[in-house]
Design a protein around this motif. Sequence first.
Motif, PDB file in Angstrom:
ATOM      1  N   LEU A 214     113.673  33.749  -6.500  1.00  0.00           N
ATOM      2  CA  LEU A 214     113.291  34.835  -5.596  1.00  0.00           C
ATOM      3  C   LEU A 214     114.477  35.353  -4.791  1.00  0.00           C
ATOM      4  O   LEU A 214     114.590  36.565  -4.555  1.00  0.00           O
ATOM      5  N   ASN A 215     115.364  34.462  -4.383  1.00  0.00           N
ATOM      6  CA  ASN A 215     116.545  34.906  -3.640  1.00  0.00           C
ATOM      7  C   ASN A 215     117.455  35.769  -4.496  1.00  0.00           C
ATOM      8  O   ASN A 215     117.991  36.787  -4.031  1.00  0.00           O
ATOM      9  N   ASP A 216     117.656  35.375  -5.745  1.00  0.00           N
ATOM     10  CA  ASP A 216     118.535  36.151  -6.615  1.00  0.00           C
ATOM     11  C   ASP A 216     117.880  37.473  -7.016  1.00  0.00           C
ATOM     12  O   ASP A 216     118.557  38.489  -7.179  1.00  0.00           O
ATOM     13  N   LEU A 217     116.567  37.461  -7.156  1.00  0.00           N
ATOM     14  CA  LEU A 217     115.865  38.718  -7.398  1.00  0.00           C
ATOM     15  C   LEU A 217     116.028  39.644  -6.189  1.00  0.00           C
ATOM     16  O   LEU A 217     116.306  40.843  -6.343  1.00  0.00           O
ATOM     17  N   LEU A 218     115.883  39.105  -4.998  1.00  0.00           N
ATOM     18  CA  LEU A 218     116.057  39.903  -3.788  1.00  0.00           C
ATOM     19  C   LEU A 218     117.460  40.491  -3.717  1.00  0.00           C
ATOM     20  O   LEU A 218     117.632  41.677  -3.386  1.00  0.00           O
ATOM     21  N   ARG A 219     118.454  39.687  -4.020  1.00  0.00           N
ATOM     22  CA  ARG A 219     119.831  40.184  -4.004  1.00  0.00           C
ATOM     23  C   ARG A 219     119.996  41.367  -4.949  1.00  0.00           C
ATOM     24  O   ARG A 219     120.594  42.394  -4.595  1.00  0.00           O
ATOM     25  N   ALA A 220     119.431  41.257  -6.166  1.00  0.00           N
ATOM     26  CA  ALA A 220     119.554  42.346  -7.130  1.00  0.00           C
ATOM     27  C   ALA A 220     118.796  43.586  -6.662  1.00  0.00           C
ATOM     28  O   ALA A 220     119.289  44.713  -6.798  1.00  0.00           O
ATOM     29  N   LEU A 221     117.614  43.385  -6.090  1.00  0.00           N
ATOM     30  CA  LEU A 221     116.815  44.534  -5.645  1.00  0.00           C
ATOM     31  C   LEU A 221     117.486  45.278  -4.496  1.00  0.00           C
ATOM     32  O   LEU A 221     117.384  46.508  -4.394  1.00  0.00           O
ATOM     33  N   ARG A 222     118.157  44.541  -3.645  1.00  0.00           N
ATOM     34  CA  ARG A 222     118.853  45.194  -2.523  1.00  0.00           C
ATOM     35  C   ARG A 222     120.047  46.007  -2.990  1.00  0.00           C
ATOM     36  O   ARG A 222     120.526  46.878  -2.261  1.00  0.00           O
ATOM     37  N   ALA A 223     120.517  45.738  -4.209  1.00  0.00           N
ATOM     38  CA  ALA A 223     121.715  46.410  -4.711  1.00  0.00           C
ATOM     39  C   ALA A 223     121.399  47.648  -5.541  1.00  0.00           C
ATOM     40  O   ALA A 223     122.326  48.319  -6.006  1.00  0.00           O
ATOM     41  N   ILE A 224     120.116  47.963  -5.748  1.00  0.00           N
ATOM     42  CA  ILE A 224     119.779  49.131  -6.565  1.00  0.00           C
ATOM     43  C   ILE A 224     119.126  50.200  -5.693  1.00  0.00           C
ATOM     44  O   ILE A 224     118.522  49.891  -4.661  1.00  0.00           O
ATOM     45  N   PRO A 225     119.245  51.476  -6.097  1.00  0.00           N
ATOM     46  CA  PRO A 225     118.691  52.555  -5.267  1.00  0.00           C
ATOM     47  C   PRO A 225     117.172  52.677  -5.363  1.00  0.00           C
ATOM     48  O   PRO A 225     116.558  53.283  -4.482  1.00  0.00           O
ATOM     49  N   LEU A 226     116.571  52.149  -6.405  1.00  0.00           N
ATOM     50  CA  LEU A 226     115.112  52.193  -6.514  1.00  0.00           C
ATOM     51  C   LEU A 226     114.494  51.362  -5.401  1.00  0.00           C
ATOM     52  O   LEU A 226     115.055  50.342  -4.986  1.00  0.00           O
ATOM     53  N   VAL A 227     113.322  51.786  -4.923  1.00  0.00           N
ATOM     54  CA  VAL A 227     112.735  51.179  -3.734  1.00  0.00           C
ATOM     55  C   VAL A 227     111.406  50.516  -4.076  1.00  0.00           C
ATOM     56  O   VAL A 227     110.537  51.130  -4.705  1.00  0.00           O
ATOM     57  N   VAL A 228     111.252  49.271  -3.643  1.00  0.00           N
ATOM     58  CA  VAL A 228     109.988  48.562  -3.795  1.00  0.00           C
ATOM     59  C   VAL A 228     108.890  49.315  -3.034  1.00  0.00           C
ATOM     60  O   VAL A 228     109.083  49.740  -1.895  1.00  0.00           O
ATOM     61  N   GLY A 229     107.742  49.484  -3.673  1.00  0.00           N
ATOM     62  CA  GLY A 229     106.634  50.180  -3.038  1.00  0.00           C
ATOM     63  C   GLY A 229     106.638  51.670  -3.270  1.00  0.00           C
ATOM     64  O   GLY A 229     105.614  52.338  -3.069  1.00  0.00           O
ATOM     65  N   ARG A 230     107.762  52.209  -3.701  1.00  0.00           N
ATOM     66  CA  ARG A 230     107.836  53.631  -4.040  1.00  0.00           C
ATOM     67  C   ARG A 230     108.068  53.813  -5.535  1.00  0.00           C
ATOM     68  O   ARG A 230     107.374  54.591  -6.197  1.00  0.00           O
ATOM     69  N   ASP A 231     109.043  53.079  -6.076  1.00  0.00           N
ATOM     70  CA  ASP A 231     109.409  53.225  -7.482  1.00  0.00           C
ATOM     71  C   ASP A 231     108.868  52.101  -8.359  1.00  0.00           C
ATOM     72  O   ASP A 231     108.704  52.281  -9.566  1.00  0.00           O
ATOM     73  N   PHE A 232     108.619  50.952  -7.787  1.00  0.00           N
ATOM     74  CA  PHE A 232     108.131  49.805  -8.547  1.00  0.00           C
ATOM     75  C   PHE A 232     107.553  48.787  -7.568  1.00  0.00           C
ATOM     76  O   PHE A 232     107.681  48.942  -6.344  1.00  0.00           O
ATOM     77  N   ASP A 233     106.901  47.771  -8.112  1.00  0.00           N
ATOM     78  CA  ASP A 233     106.328  46.702  -7.296  1.00  0.00           C
ATOM     79  C   ASP A 233     106.945  45.365  -7.691  1.00  0.00           C
ATOM     80  O   ASP A 233     107.480  45.206  -8.803  1.00  0.00           O
ATOM     81  N   VAL A 234     106.849  44.421  -6.799  1.00  0.00           N
ATOM     82  CA  VAL A 234     107.243  43.040  -7.073  1.00  0.00           C
ATOM     83  C   VAL A 234     105.988  42.184  -6.978  1.00  0.00           C
ATOM     84  O   VAL A 234     105.279  42.220  -5.973  1.00  0.00           O
ATOM     85  N   ILE A 235     105.715  41.421  -8.037  1.00  0.00           N
ATOM     86  CA  ILE A 235     104.535  40.555  -8.066  1.00  0.00           C
ATOM     87  C   ILE A 235     105.000  39.127  -8.317  1.00  0.00           C
ATOM     88  O   ILE A 235     105.561  38.823  -9.375  1.00  0.00           O
ATOM     89  N   ALA A 236     104.797  38.269  -7.334  1.00  0.00           N
ATOM     90  CA  ALA A 236     105.070  36.840  -7.483  1.00  0.00           C
ATOM     91  C   ALA A 236     103.738  36.122  -7.572  1.00  0.00           C
ATOM     92  O   ALA A 236     102.833  36.377  -6.772  1.00  0.00           O
ATOM     93  N   VAL A 237     103.604  35.230  -8.548  1.00  0.00           N
ATOM     94  CA  VAL A 237     102.344  34.518  -8.770  1.00  0.00           C
ATOM     95  C   VAL A 237     102.609  33.022  -8.749  1.00  0.00           C
ATOM     96  O   VAL A 237     103.474  32.526  -9.478  1.00  0.00           O
TER      97      VAL A 237
END
Length: 273
Positions: free
Chosen positions: A85-108
């Motif tokens: 999850l930490n490495d996923l967060l790092r990658a998501l913070r580095a891209i211009p696409l936005v969680v909740g607007r362009d895509f979702d994150v689902i952890a199960v």
Amino acid sequence: MRRNAPITALLALAALPAPAQDPVQRFDPRQDVGIDQRLGESLPLDAVFRDQAGREVALGDLLAGRPCVLALVYYECPMLCTLVLNDLLRALRAIPLVVGRDFDVIAVSIDPRETPELAGRKAQQYVEGYGRAGSEGGWHFLTGEQASIDALARAVGFRYAWDERAQQFAHASGVMVATPAGVLSHYFYGLEYPARDLRLALVDAADERIGSPVDQVLLLCLHYDPSTGRYGLAITGALRLGGIATLALLGGFLLVSLRRERRAARGAGGFRP
């Protein structure tokens, strides 16, 4: 904090009470633990979970016309799941696409004993770490019954096992990307997911494009010792062999260089103008 983790899928362990399983169960990590690519196959959209607020939701209801990044983890895992999850967060913070607007994150969570309260604390941690206003609606940290977990794990090819003797789960690390229709389109193995590749995968998924299979550079970094019920770093052996190979190559290079110098010296000594 950034880590120089190898791009491998690692086996995770967590000390938790045992599920109701055969107390003499044995498993082979090489066969029973891993992530098999199911590109082009659908998620079980009717599988029911509870979100971090305790609401009952069907998996398909969370897609909202956007692609998603999916991670099978559990929230009290002391090591690997947090790294995923930490490495996923790092990658998501580095891209211009936005969680909740362009895509979702689902952890199960793969542990049916974990609660929405626990998922809520985990969700808050990552929403705050992401730090982009208005993204809260795109983060989904789910818990559920075993039947729903099993349906999702089978659909995405996520194989994990419980070691009764060690009282620990074993699983591999990786995340998946699915299209807005819930079709698996990309897999990322190991840790340190490249931000550029993740962005391109989300763009492809948004257009319902399915990626190509990726190599599984994974699964056996940790070695299971059935006599102790514990895992040790089998990669240590690989590194040891790598070091020996490096020394052998270096030694061979030096030997060839010395021979060339000696031949050159003999040739120079034998020359007369």
